[in-house]
Every structure is written in C-alpha cells, then in structure tokens.
Design an enzyme around this catalytic site. Structure first.
Site, PDB file in Angstrom:
ATOM      1  N   ALA A  69       0.857  -1.178   0.000  1.00  0.00           N
ATOM      2  CA  ALA A  69       0.000   0.000   0.000  1.00  0.00           C
ATOM      3  C   ALA A  69       0.898   1.234   0.000  1.00  0.00           C
ATOM      4  O   ALA A  69       2.062   1.167   0.416  1.00  0.00           O
ATOM      5  CB  ALA A  69      -0.902  -0.022   1.230  1.00  0.00           C
ATOM      6  N   GLY A 113       0.668  -5.106   1.052  1.00  0.00           N
ATOM      7  CA  GLY A 113      -0.570  -5.175   0.269  1.00  0.00           C
ATOM      8  C   GLY A 113      -0.366  -5.829  -1.096  1.00  0.00           C
ATOM      9  O   GLY A 113      -1.305  -6.399  -1.652  1.00  0.00           O
ATOM     10  N   GLU A 116      -0.659  -9.405  -0.415  1.00  0.00           N
ATOM     11  CA  GLU A 116      -2.070  -9.682  -0.089  1.00  0.00           C
ATOM     12  C   GLU A 116      -2.931  -9.689  -1.351  1.00  0.00           C
ATOM     13  O   GLU A 116      -3.827 -10.527  -1.507  1.00  0.00           O
ATOM     14  CB  GLU A 116      -2.586  -8.641   0.913  1.00  0.00           C
ATOM     15  N   GLU A 136       4.981  -5.221   7.051  1.00  0.00           N
ATOM     16  CA  GLU A 136       4.272  -4.134   7.743  1.00  0.00           C
ATOM     17  C   GLU A 136       4.810  -3.876   9.139  1.00  0.00           C
ATOM     18  O   GLU A 136       4.794  -2.748   9.633  1.00  0.00           O
ATOM     19  CB  GLU A 136       2.770  -4.467   7.837  1.00  0.00           C
TER      20      GLU A 136
HETATM   21  C1  HXC Z   1       5.080   4.246  -1.663  1.00  0.00           C
HETATM   22  C2  HXC Z   1       7.003   3.222  -2.340  1.00  0.00           C
HETATM   23  C3  HXC Z   1       6.626   2.027  -1.701  1.00  0.00           C
HETATM   24  C4  HXC Z   1       5.363   2.015  -1.008  1.00  0.00           C
HETATM   25  C5  HXC Z   1       8.539   1.710  -2.631  1.00  0.00           C
HETATM   26  N1  HXC Z   1       8.192   2.980  -2.906  1.00  0.00           N
HETATM   27  N2  HXC Z   1       7.603   1.105  -1.888  1.00  0.00           N
HETATM   28  N3  HXC Z   1       6.232   4.326  -2.316  1.00  0.00           N
HETATM   29  N4  HXC Z   1       4.635   3.157  -1.003  1.00  0.00           N
HETATM   30  N5  HXC Z   1       4.898   0.915  -0.396  1.00  0.00           N
HETATM   31  C6  HXC Z   1       8.960   3.989  -3.658  1.00  0.00           C
HETATM   32  C7  HXC Z   1      10.181   4.450  -2.887  1.00  0.00           C
HETATM   33  O1  HXC Z   1       9.829   5.451  -1.953  1.00  0.00           O
HETATM   34  C8  HXC Z   1      11.033   4.995  -4.001  1.00  0.00           C
HETATM   35  O2  HXC Z   1      10.565   6.286  -4.372  1.00  0.00           O
HETATM   36  C9  HXC Z   1      10.742   4.049  -5.153  1.00  0.00           C
HETATM   37  O3  HXC Z   1       9.489   3.405  -4.833  1.00  0.00           O
HETATM   38  C10 HXC Z   1      11.799   2.972  -5.296  1.00  0.00           C
HETATM   39  O4  HXC Z   1      11.991   2.354  -4.037  1.00  0.00           O
HETATM   40  P1  HXC Z   1      13.417   2.172  -3.344  1.00  0.00           P
HETATM   41  O5  HXC Z   1      13.194   1.987  -1.891  1.00  0.00           O
HETATM   42  O6  HXC Z   1      14.341   3.294  -3.744  1.00  0.00           O
HETATM   43  O7  HXC Z   1      13.935   0.847  -4.042  1.00  0.00           O
HETATM   44  P2  HXC Z   1      14.824  -0.329  -3.418  1.00  0.00           P
HETATM   45  O8  HXC Z   1      15.978   0.234  -2.667  1.00  0.00           O
HETATM   46  O9  HXC Z   1      15.082  -1.258  -4.551  1.00  0.00           O
HETATM   47  O10 HXC Z   1      13.876  -1.048  -2.360  1.00  0.00           O
HETATM   48  C11 HXC Z   1      12.709  -1.699  -2.806  1.00  0.00           C
HETATM   49  C12 HXC Z   1      11.816  -2.077  -1.581  1.00  0.00           C
HETATM   50  C13 HXC Z   1      11.596  -0.828  -0.702  1.00  0.00           C
HETATM   51  C14 HXC Z   1      12.537  -3.171  -0.761  1.00  0.00           C
HETATM   52  C15 HXC Z   1      10.528  -2.653  -2.139  1.00  0.00           C
HETATM   53  O11 HXC Z   1      11.118   0.225  -1.553  1.00  0.00           O
HETATM   54  C16 HXC Z   1      10.596  -1.047   0.385  1.00  0.00           C
HETATM   55  O12 HXC Z   1      10.917  -1.610   1.422  1.00  0.00           O
HETATM   56  N6  HXC Z   1       9.349  -0.543   0.193  1.00  0.00           N
HETATM   57  C17 HXC Z   1       8.320  -0.601   1.205  1.00  0.00           C
HETATM   58  C18 HXC Z   1       7.751  -1.980   1.302  1.00  0.00           C
HETATM   59  C19 HXC Z   1       6.680  -2.058   2.374  1.00  0.00           C
HETATM   60  O13 HXC Z   1       6.926  -1.757   3.552  1.00  0.00           O
HETATM   61  N7  HXC Z   1       5.473  -2.482   2.005  1.00  0.00           N
HETATM   62  C20 HXC Z   1       4.343  -2.585   2.921  1.00  0.00           C
HETATM   63  C21 HXC Z   1       3.597  -1.287   2.936  1.00  0.00           C
HETATM   64  S1  HXC Z   1       2.289  -1.316   4.132  1.00  0.00           S
HETATM   65  P3  HXC Z   1      11.576   7.523  -4.513  1.00  0.00           P
HETATM   66  O14 HXC Z   1      10.666   8.676  -4.844  1.00  0.00           O
HETATM   67  O15 HXC Z   1      12.312   7.647  -3.235  1.00  0.00           O
HETATM   68  O16 HXC Z   1      12.474   7.112  -5.652  1.00  0.00           O
HETATM   69  C22 HXC Z   1       1.074  -2.205   3.418  1.00  0.00           C
HETATM   70  C23 HXC Z   1      -0.140  -2.367   4.246  1.00  0.00           C
HETATM   71  C24 HXC Z   1      -1.239  -3.005   3.475  1.00  0.00           C
HETATM   72  O17 HXC Z   1       1.179  -2.671   2.322  1.00  0.00           O
HETATM   73  C25 HXC Z   1      -2.517  -2.717   4.163  1.00  0.00           C
HETATM   74  C26 HXC Z   1      -3.711  -3.211   3.381  1.00  0.00           C
HETATM   75  C27 HXC Z   1      -3.888  -2.565   2.145  1.00  0.00           C
END
Ligand code: HXC
Length: 262
Positions: A69, A113, A116, A136
């Site tokens: 998400a 998400g 999911e 998360e």
């Molecule tokens: C918004 C995101 C994002 C996210 C990545 N990006 N994940 N933006 N929401 N979930 C963006 C980053 O900010 C970045 O933007 C660009 O995508 C590239 O990501 P990087 O981090 O620079 O790439 P990398 O180093 O290769 O790492 C990839 C990654 C990491 C391991 C996937 O991005 C990451 O850990 N993302 C978050 C994953 C996460 O926590 N997901 C769960 C979210 S909570 P910029 O502008 O900086 O280039 C959730 C709850 C669900 O899903 C609830 C029900 C719906």
C-alpha cells in the site's frame, strides 16, 4: 475506458480472450493507492461482465508486482481517521466478487498489500525474480488486507509467523515449495506463461470454470462436509449443459471438444 494507474488490454487468439491488467505506477514500484485500487476494481468488474473474456491476468512490472500500500498516503492518518474512512479503498475487496479466474503473474517485489493482492487472486505464477513478504511490522503496523489470514492458509503457521514477525522476504523457490505459488518460470517468460495458462482455461466450458473457482473458495470458507455436498449438486447440475454432452462425446469420438457456454 482509460485509466491512469493501470493498463488494460485483451490478449489471446481464441474466441474467448484474456483480460490483461498491468499495475502501472512504476516509479513507486506499483504502490497501491486508492486511485489504483478503484481503477483495478472497475477493470476487474468490466472484464468479469464481458462475455468475450474467459480469464483475467493481473501483473506488474519486472521490478515489482506491487511494493505494498502507498506509505506516504497512509502516513498522516490517526486511529479515528483510519477508522472513519476505512483507510483503504473498499475496492480492495472487489477482486473477491469476480467469478472468472484471476491469475497473478508476479515478478519482482510482492510486499505487504502487494502480497495480499496476489493472494486474493486464484493462483500465482511467479518469475524466478519474485520476492514475497509482509514487512508491515517494520512500519509499526500489521497487514490490513488479509495477510495474517491468507498467508498461514497458504504456507502454514510456522512460515507465516516467520515472515510476518521478522519481515523477511521469501524468494520464488521458497514460495513455490511452501505452496504460495503454483509455479516458477524464468522472468522473461512470466507473462507468456501466465497468458498460456489463461488461454488453456479460456478453451474450457465457462460453467465448469466458474464452478471450480467457487468450490475451491468454498473449501477455505466452510466445513468440508458442506463443500463436498455443494460440489456434488453442481456436479449433477453440469449434466444439464450442452458442454457436458459435447465434452464427453468428443472424448468418446476421439476429437477435440468445442465448448459453447460462456
Ligand atoms: C510508496 C514506495 C513504496 C510504497 C517503494 N516505494 N515502496 N512508495 N509506497 N509501499 C517507492 C520508494 O519510496 C522509491 O521512491 C521508489 O518506490 C523505489 O523504491 P526504493 O526503496 O528506492 O527501491 P529499493 O531500494 O530497490 O527497495 C525496494 C523495496 C523498498 C525493498 C521494495 O522500496 C521497500 O521496502 N518498500 C516498502 C515496502 C513495504 O513496507 N510495504 C508494505 C507497505 S504497508 P523515490 O521517490 O524515493 O524514488 C502495506 C499495508 C497493506 O502494504 C494494508 C492493506 C492494504
């Protein structure tokens, strides 16, 4: 219909086509915001209602199916605003209304998400580059779209606990051996393989396809005895269709069946 966060197209050579939906926020690794989920909901329902479509394939980019998400949109919420607005789009559940099979073709990250969403599809074909996880807990939250419920059903309690509590990622080979993924294919063949699976399904009788999907979902909802009873009723019901006569006649006459029902 034109969308901003997804791409849609029809694929396939047969009479019945595959509805292909590609998540398309590449700069954000397909982070799932409300607009994307609303568009996805509309596209899924449109393909489901289209008699020319037999199956749906949902995919992302080579780098990410979806990295979860959208974190910046969630960040400002407090409990009351999350509770009152529902926080995530009600279209998160729309995929569960779709009667046609939805195949997830997952390459790269399927996190939070994103994982999911893939688990809400009927089965997952993964690229060898795929990485699954529910990270998360690192954000001080928990999954909100079924991760704590569907992941243990898919991979068992111990591995689900490991993934949910440590936030580690699981690669495609581990996901396949754990049962989350139906098959793993080379990354450059991912879409072709998913579309080929869809094309095979498109060739079968639509009532058989829809009822198998409904019954497998039933297997995860209710008691075994109810599922088996409903299966037997539907099994009998299909003997009222022209496709049953065609399928069995084709077998007995050693020819390829031509199914008619959509
Ligand atoms: C918004 C995101 C994002 C996210 C990545 N990006 N994940 N933006 N929401 N979930 C963006 C980053 O900010 C970045 O933007 C660009 O995508 C590239 O990501 P990087 O981090 O620079 O790439 P990398 O180093 O290769 O790492 C990839 C990654 C990491 C391991 C996937 O991005 C990451 O850990 N993302 C978050 C994953 C996460 O926590 N997901 C769960 C979210 S909570 P910029 O502008 O900086 O280039 C959730 C709850 C669900 O899903 C609830 C029900 C719906």
């Amino acid at each position: 219909m034109s969308y901003e966060c997804i791409l849609t197209e029809l694929r396939g050579s047969g009479e019945r086509k595959t509805g292909l939906i590609t998540l398309n926020r590449p700069k954000q690794l397909n982070a799932l915001n409300d607009q994307l989920m609303d568009e996805l909901g509309q596209a899924l329902l449109a393909f489901d209602a289209d008699d020319g479509v037999g199956c749906i394939v949902l995919t992302g980019s080579e780098r990410a199916f979806a990295a979860g998400a959208d974190i910046p949109t969630m960040a400002p919420h407090d409990f009351m605003s999350a509770f009152k607005t529902g926080l995530i789009s009600k279209n998160w559940e729309t995929i569960l209304q779709v009667r046609k099979p939805v195949i997830a073709a997952v390459g790269g990250f399927a996190l939070g998400g994103g994982c999911e969403l893939a688990m809400m599809c009927d089965f997952i074909i993964a690229a060898d580059s795929a990485k699954f996880g529910q990270p998360e807990i690192k954000l001080g939250i928990i999954p909100g779209a079924g991760g704590t419920q569907r992941l243990p059903r898919a991979v068992g309690k111990s591995k689900a606990m490991d993934l949910l509590l440590t936030a580690r990622m699981m690669d495609a080979a581990e996901a396949e051996s754990a049962g989350l993924v139906a098959r793993v294919v080379p990354a450059d063949k991912l879409l072709d393989e998913a579309l080929a699976a869809a094309e095979t399904i498109n060739g079968f009788s639509a009532p058989s396809v829809a009822l198998i999907k409904e019954l497998v979902h039933q297997a995860f909802q209710g008691p075994l005895s109810d599922g088996v009873k409903i299966e037997r009723r539907y099994f009998h019901a299909l003997f009222g269709t022209a496709d049953q006569r065609e399928g069995m006649d084709a077998f007995m006459n050693k020819r390829k069946p031509e199914f008619k029902h959509r």
